[in-house]
Design a protein around this motif. Structure first.
Motif, PDB file in Angstrom:
ATOM      1  N   ARG A   1      60.362  31.450  46.436  1.00  0.00           N
ATOM      2  CA  ARG A   1      58.915  31.580  46.269  1.00  0.00           C
ATOM      3  C   ARG A   1      58.201  31.136  47.547  1.00  0.00           C
ATOM      4  O   ARG A   1      57.284  31.788  48.028  1.00  0.00           O
ATOM      5  CB  ARG A   1      58.492  30.698  45.091  1.00  0.00           C
ATOM      6  N   ASP A   2      58.666  30.009  48.099  1.00  0.00           N
ATOM      7  CA  ASP A   2      58.085  29.516  49.353  1.00  0.00           C
ATOM      8  C   ASP A   2      58.308  30.499  50.498  1.00  0.00           C
ATOM      9  O   ASP A   2      57.370  30.857  51.225  1.00  0.00           O
ATOM     10  CB  ASP A   2      58.729  28.172  49.733  1.00  0.00           C
TER      11      ASP A   2
ATOM     12  N   ASP B   1      55.390  26.387  61.986  1.00  0.00           N
ATOM     13  CA  ASP B   1      54.091  26.466  61.317  1.00  0.00           C
ATOM     14  C   ASP B   1      54.224  27.180  59.972  1.00  0.00           C
ATOM     15  O   ASP B   1      53.753  26.715  58.940  1.00  0.00           O
ATOM     16  CB  ASP B   1      53.113  27.214  62.227  1.00  0.00           C
TER      17      ASP B   1
ATOM     18  N   ALA C   1      55.125  24.215  57.641  1.00  0.00           N
ATOM     19  CA  ALA C   1      53.705  23.851  57.594  1.00  0.00           C
ATOM     20  C   ALA C   1      53.372  22.683  58.516  1.00  0.00           C
ATOM     21  O   ALA C   1      52.626  21.766  58.159  1.00  0.00           O
ATOM     22  CB  ALA C   1      53.288  23.528  56.152  1.00  0.00           C
ATOM     23  N   ARG C   2      53.970  22.690  59.682  1.00  0.00           N
ATOM     24  CA  ARG C   2      53.663  21.650  60.675  1.00  0.00           C
ATOM     25  C   ARG C   2      54.029  22.167  62.049  1.00  0.00           C
ATOM     26  O   ARG C   2      54.688  23.215  62.178  1.00  0.00           O
ATOM     27  CB  ARG C   2      54.419  20.358  60.370  1.00  0.00           C
ATOM     28  N   ASP C   3      53.605  21.411  63.075  1.00  0.00           N
ATOM     29  CA  ASP C   3      53.993  21.767  64.435  1.00  0.00           C
ATOM     30  C   ASP C   3      55.437  21.348  64.681  1.00  0.00           C
ATOM     31  O   ASP C   3      55.899  20.351  64.120  1.00  0.00           O
ATOM     32  CB  ASP C   3      53.103  21.042  65.452  1.00  0.00           C
TER      33      ASP C   3
ATOM     34  N   LYS D   1      65.048  21.597  46.374  1.00  0.00           N
ATOM     35  CA  LYS D   1      64.067  22.637  46.039  1.00  0.00           C
ATOM     36  C   LYS D   1      64.909  23.798  45.490  1.00  0.00           C
ATOM     37  O   LYS D   1      65.579  24.476  46.238  1.00  0.00           O
ATOM     38  CB  LYS D   1      63.327  23.046  47.311  1.00  0.00           C
TER      39      LYS D   1
ATOM     40  N   VAL E   1      58.230   4.339  53.820  1.00  0.00           N
ATOM     41  CA  VAL E   1      59.148   4.071  52.714  1.00  0.00           C
ATOM     42  C   VAL E   1      58.879   2.731  52.041  1.00  0.00           C
ATOM     43  O   VAL E   1      59.581   2.353  51.105  1.00  0.00           O
ATOM     44  CB  VAL E   1      60.623   4.134  53.185  1.00  0.00           C
TER      45      VAL E   1
ATOM     46  N   SER F   1      63.285   6.354  68.507  1.00  0.00           N
ATOM     47  CA  SER F   1      61.924   6.139  68.030  1.00  0.00           C
ATOM     48  C   SER F   1      61.557   7.128  66.925  1.00  0.00           C
ATOM     49  O   SER F   1      60.646   6.893  66.151  1.00  0.00           O
ATOM     50  CB  SER F   1      60.934   6.256  69.176  1.00  0.00           C
TER      51      SER F   1
ATOM     52  N   ARG G   1      49.650  24.740  54.768  1.00  0.00           N
ATOM     53  CA  ARG G   1      49.208  23.898  55.880  1.00  0.00           C
ATOM     54  C   ARG G   1      47.726  23.553  55.746  1.00  0.00           C
ATOM     55  O   ARG G   1      47.309  22.435  56.046  1.00  0.00           O
ATOM     56  CB  ARG G   1      49.472  24.623  57.209  1.00  0.00           C
TER      57      ARG G   1
ATOM     58  N   GLU H   1      64.805  19.675  55.753  1.00  0.00           N
ATOM     59  CA  GLU H   1      63.388  19.487  55.424  1.00  0.00           C
ATOM     60  C   GLU H   1      62.855  20.606  54.532  1.00  0.00           C
ATOM     61  O   GLU H   1      61.973  20.382  53.706  1.00  0.00           O
ATOM     62  CB  GLU H   1      62.580  19.407  56.724  1.00  0.00           C
TER      63      GLU H   1
ATOM     64  N   GLN I   1      55.691  32.298  52.896  1.00  0.00           N
ATOM     65  CA  GLN I   1      55.689  31.927  54.310  1.00  0.00           C
ATOM     66  C   GLN I   1      56.001  33.112  55.219  1.00  0.00           C
ATOM     67  O   GLN I   1      55.447  33.231  56.311  1.00  0.00           O
ATOM     68  CB  GLN I   1      56.731  30.817  54.540  1.00  0.00           C
TER      69      GLN I   1
ATOM     70  N   GLN J   1      55.695   5.069  60.516  1.00  0.00           N
ATOM     71  CA  GLN J   1      56.631   6.192  60.539  1.00  0.00           C
ATOM     72  C   GLN J   1      56.039   7.404  59.829  1.00  0.00           C
ATOM     73  O   GLN J   1      55.031   7.308  59.131  1.00  0.00           O
ATOM     74  CB  GLN J   1      57.936   5.789  59.838  1.00  0.00           C
TER      75      GLN J   1
ATOM     76  N   LEU K   1      55.105  20.972  44.773  1.00  0.00           N
ATOM     77  CA  LEU K   1      56.412  21.562  44.484  1.00  0.00           C
ATOM     78  C   LEU K   1      56.829  21.372  43.028  1.00  0.00           C
ATOM     79  O   LEU K   1      57.335  22.294  42.393  1.00  0.00           O
ATOM     80  CB  LEU K   1      57.468  20.948  45.407  1.00  0.00           C
TER      81      LEU K   1
ATOM     82  N   VAL L   1      63.734   8.141  64.604  1.00  0.00           N
ATOM     83  CA  VAL L   1      64.592   7.961  63.437  1.00  0.00           C
ATOM     84  C   VAL L   1      63.849   7.104  62.417  1.00  0.00           C
ATOM     85  O   VAL L   1      63.534   5.950  62.692  1.00  0.00           O
ATOM     86  CB  VAL L   1      65.918   7.277  63.829  1.00  0.00           C
ATOM     87  N   PRO L   2      63.521   7.653  61.277  1.00  0.00           N
ATOM     88  CA  PRO L   2      62.748   6.862  60.319  1.00  0.00           C
ATOM     89  C   PRO L   2      63.604   5.802  59.655  1.00  0.00           C
ATOM     90  O   PRO L   2      64.827   5.914  59.591  1.00  0.00           O
ATOM     91  CB  PRO L   2      62.288   7.903  59.302  1.00  0.00           C
ATOM     92  N   ARG L   3      62.951   4.780  59.127  1.00  0.00           N
ATOM     93  CA  ARG L   3      63.654   3.754  58.370  1.00  0.00           C
ATOM     94  C   ARG L   3      64.156   4.384  57.077  1.00  0.00           C
ATOM     95  O   ARG L   3      63.510   5.250  56.503  1.00  0.00           O
ATOM     96  CB  ARG L   3      62.656   2.647  58.051  1.00  0.00           C
TER      97      ARG L   3
ATOM     98  N   TYR M   1      63.193  17.835  49.072  1.00  0.00           N
ATOM     99  CA  TYR M   1      61.877  17.191  49.148  1.00  0.00           C
ATOM    100  C   TYR M   1      61.905  15.869  48.396  1.00  0.00           C
ATOM    101  O   TYR M   1      62.822  15.596  47.664  1.00  0.00           O
ATOM    102  CB  TYR M   1      60.792  18.105  48.593  1.00  0.00           C
TER     103      TYR M   1
END
Lengths: 206, 502
Positions: free
Chosen positions: A48-49, A153, A157-159, A41, B157, A27, B180, A202, A53, B153, B171, A29-31, A206
């Protein structure tokens, strides 16, 4: 310098990855994209990131041999940069260099080692390794979970998803089973947890 | 849709006449290239049969339609060649070839020359190449069920995803990932286009003023690298190299100026001023007064008089690294053609032969058949550069060619100052700049440069990109749309499907 046990643990962690990924289930796994064009990047933006961070000044975040900036002086072209005036490289390489993953892993590990060393040197201003409990004791599962969430985080930048949290917590169990002193285990785990997230697809593409 | 590496092919597809060498050399030329070179109707003949084909948007088919590297034919070219006037002795007469070509095109329509599973005719109309197996039509459309699934999703896409675009803008243009907090705020707007579009646009505006975008060795600067070709070894001015000849920072500053704010990007080829970098962080640029220009030290001075300046193609740096000591500076012209119009003559791009050329005023042997195919285009577009000195004086000199009689022969002084660019007669380099700056290829090149940086590939690589790309470069030219303002155009670019669909 990176110590030997850290490398062993990194290998251990890598072995644990497929099982954890499989646990994510279909569930999640993205299309596939119809028009895949994921971009790297480059090293400039990558550092820089991480600088922002992980709260390390950009000029101090990664030094090869403790003196050469990892991007500008060491891995500039390999990590997607250009150097028109001195090398005649006017545009980034059309395809990422074969050595790019090696350079990137090296940079990510260097950054995470730096962050954790700084946390240990100045616990009051620690960013990743903080509040682990009294010296010589094992941290609580709640602390481990909180630290995992903190890594996602800060860096992504996410949970963290439940699967990702379980993955890194499971890795802590493996690390804590080693014969190292408790403080070393915690330090190594935070360093490699940071490395895992910082070098993830990830965070790199990007 | 089209897949495959098509950088050169795409360029050629917009080149009137670029295909000549292809169809000429390939279909006849393998046997007698010089005779084929006398028949420039071939590419147009292809397009008279298939006027609706994407490759014929500019009236002539690209080389890659029939060739790998001209005169070598690809599978489609080979298939055609065998069917043109079979049994007739080669080389064919022009009229025999043209009538035979029409028949051969029709005869091979249902064939699949490259064996990729698509007929030649379906590829011609899909905008892909029937002679290249890696190029074939593919669909970028999701089926209804897929679209519904994709919308649930993390990455949709099947449609433009504003959150994905927001992350990319941060970016690509700010040079950093969105925080965030920024993401959280933007996500709250993402369900309503009337709310997210202005927010996305505002993020782009913020990023467009960053040092990452505007600064030395920043994103805009790096776009200019291939045009200016800096070399520290011969840099003059600040931080000079060991053999200081000229300061390329003047060129980068002018390029950046033309590409930012409310400035006209054609100034790259029209400016009669120079730009200074008052500060780099924050970036502050300003046009130099003539007194400031004159005050620059002799080692880095700009010597071309104001009324003879033509943007980046008459700077000291351009003369130093391209013209150097040559009488007829073909390298300078070829570099300008490549850098600002996207045509690389060395790759047979932008070939548009001028009758009775090349004349070979400087006795370089360019009339040899194997040279003339390119020099019939290159030399006429070079003549307007012949009055601009390279290393040494770096200035405009009406009688400059007198200085080259000893090295290049007496006839060199007969080389005219007028020339021909993109089929237009130009009386001097100023007109050259005007014709170039107002041309379609210039707008295509400007948009193409940014497209590549932001989207990550050349615009022609994907046939379904064509509509969006065309809209952007035509919009760049239109006073009612972007009016030659790059930053305005970028606001359009980030709203394309090519940019915003994961």
């Amino acid at each position: 310098m990176i110590r030997h046990p850290l490398i062993v643990l990194a290998a251990l962690f890598a072995l644990a990855l497929p099982a954890a990924a499989a646990a994510a289930g279909p569930s999640e796994v993205p299309r596939n994209s119809l028009d895949p064009r994921v971009k790297l990047k480059d090293g400039d933006r990558y550092l820089r990131d991480l600088s922002a961070q992980l709260e390390i000044p950009r000029e101090e975040i990664c030094k090869e041999l403790l003196q050469y900036d990892c991007f500008r002086d060491a891995f500039r072209i390999v990590l997607g940069g250009v150097d028109a005036a001195d090398l005649g490289v006017n545009e980034p390489l059309e395809q990422e260099a074969l050595t790019a993953p090696i350079a990137l892993d090296r940079v990510a590990l260097r950054v995470c080692v730096t962050r954790v060393e700084r946390d240990l040197a100045d616990p009051k201003h620690a960013v990743l390794l903080r509040g682990a409990g009294p010296k010589g004791t094992s941290p609580s599962p709640a602390w481990v979970k909180r630290t995992v969430q903190g890594l996602y985080d800060r860096i992504l930048a996410r949970d963290a998803t439940p699967a990702e949290t379980a993955q890194l917590m499971g890795f802590y169990q493996k690390v804590s089973a080693s014969a190292s002193p408790a403080d070393t285990k915690v330090k190594d785990w935070v360093t490699l947890g940071c490395f895992a997230v910082a070098s993830s697809v990830e965070n790199v593409f990007y | 849709m089209y897949s495959g590496s098509a950088k050169e092919r795409g360029r050629l597809s917009w080149t009137p006449g670029a295909a000549f060498a292809a169809l000429l050399f390939g279909l006849l030329g393998a046997f007698a290239p010089h005779e084929a070179a006398a028949m420039p109707q071939a590419a147009a003949a292809f397009c008279s049969v298939y006027p609706e084909a994407k490759a014929c948007a500019s009236g002539a088919a690209p080389c890659a339609m029939c060739h790998t590297t001209p005169p070598q034919r690809n599978a489609y070219g080979t298939s055609l060649a065998a069917r043109i006037a079979p049994g007739q002795p080669r080389p064919l007469a022009v009229d025999v070839f043209l009538s035979g070509l029409r028949d051969a095109l029709k005869l091979t329509e249902q064939d699949d020359a490259d064996g990729d599973g698509f007929s030649n005719i379906s590829e011609i109309f899909a905008g892909t190449f029937p002679g290249e197996a890696a190029s074939f039509p593919v669909s970028l459309t999701c089926k209804p069920g897929e679209a519904r699934q994709a919308s649930q999703q993390r990455w949709n896409v099947c449609a433009y995803d504003p959150i994905y675009a927001f992350k990319k803008v941060s970016l690509d243009v700010c040079g950093r990932s969105a925080t965030r907090a920024e993401l959280s705020t933007f996500q709250g707007l993402a369900s309503n286009r009337k709310r997210w579009e202005p927010a996305l646009s505002a993020q782009l505006d913020r990023c467009l003023s960053t040092h990452y975008w505007l600064g030395k060795e920043g994103a805009v600067w790096n776009i200019a690298n291939a045009k200016i070709r800096p070399s520290h070894t011969v840099k003059a001015g600040q931080n000079p190299g060991p053999v200081p000849l000229a300061d390329y920072e003047d060129d980068f500053n002018l390029f950046t100026w033309a590409n930012i704010g409310d400035h006209d990007v054609r100034e790259e080829l029209l400016a009669q001023y120079y730009v200074k970098r008052v500060s780099d962080d924050p970036v502050k640029l300003a046009i130099m007064t003539e007194a400031e220009v004159k005050a620059v030290s002799r080692r880095a001075s700009q010597n071309v008089p104001q009324e003879r300046r033509v943007g980046l193609i008459t700077t000291r740096w351009n003369g130093a690294i391209n013209t150097m000591f040559t009488a007829v500076p073909r390298t300078t012209a070829a570099q300008a053609y490549r850098a600002f119009l996207g045509y690389d003559i060395a790759k047979m791009q932008g070939i548009s032969s001028v009758p009775h050329e090349p004349i070979d005023f400087d006795a370089k042997g360019v009339q040899a058949p194997q040279c003339a195919a390119c020099h019939a285009t290159l030399d006429p577009l070079t003549y307007p550069f012949t009055r601009y000195n390279g290393i040494g004086r770096y200035n405009y000199e009406a009688g400059r060619l007198q200085n080259f009689v000893r090295s290049d022969g007496k006839r060199v002084t007969e080389a005219p100052e007028n020339g021909i660019l993109l089929g237009h007669k130009v009386k001097d380099l100023m007109e050259w700049g005007q014709v170039a700056a107002n041309s379609d290829p210039f707008a295509q090149k400007v948009v193409g440069d940014y497209w590549k940086v932001l989207i990550g590939r050349d615009p022609e690589t994907h046939a379904q990109d064509q509509a969006e790309y065309t809209k952007l470069w035509q919009g760049l030219k239109s006073p009612d749309a972007y009016n030659y303002r790059v930053e305005k155009m970028l606001h359009g670019l980030i709203l394309t499907q090519a940019y915003g669909r994961p």
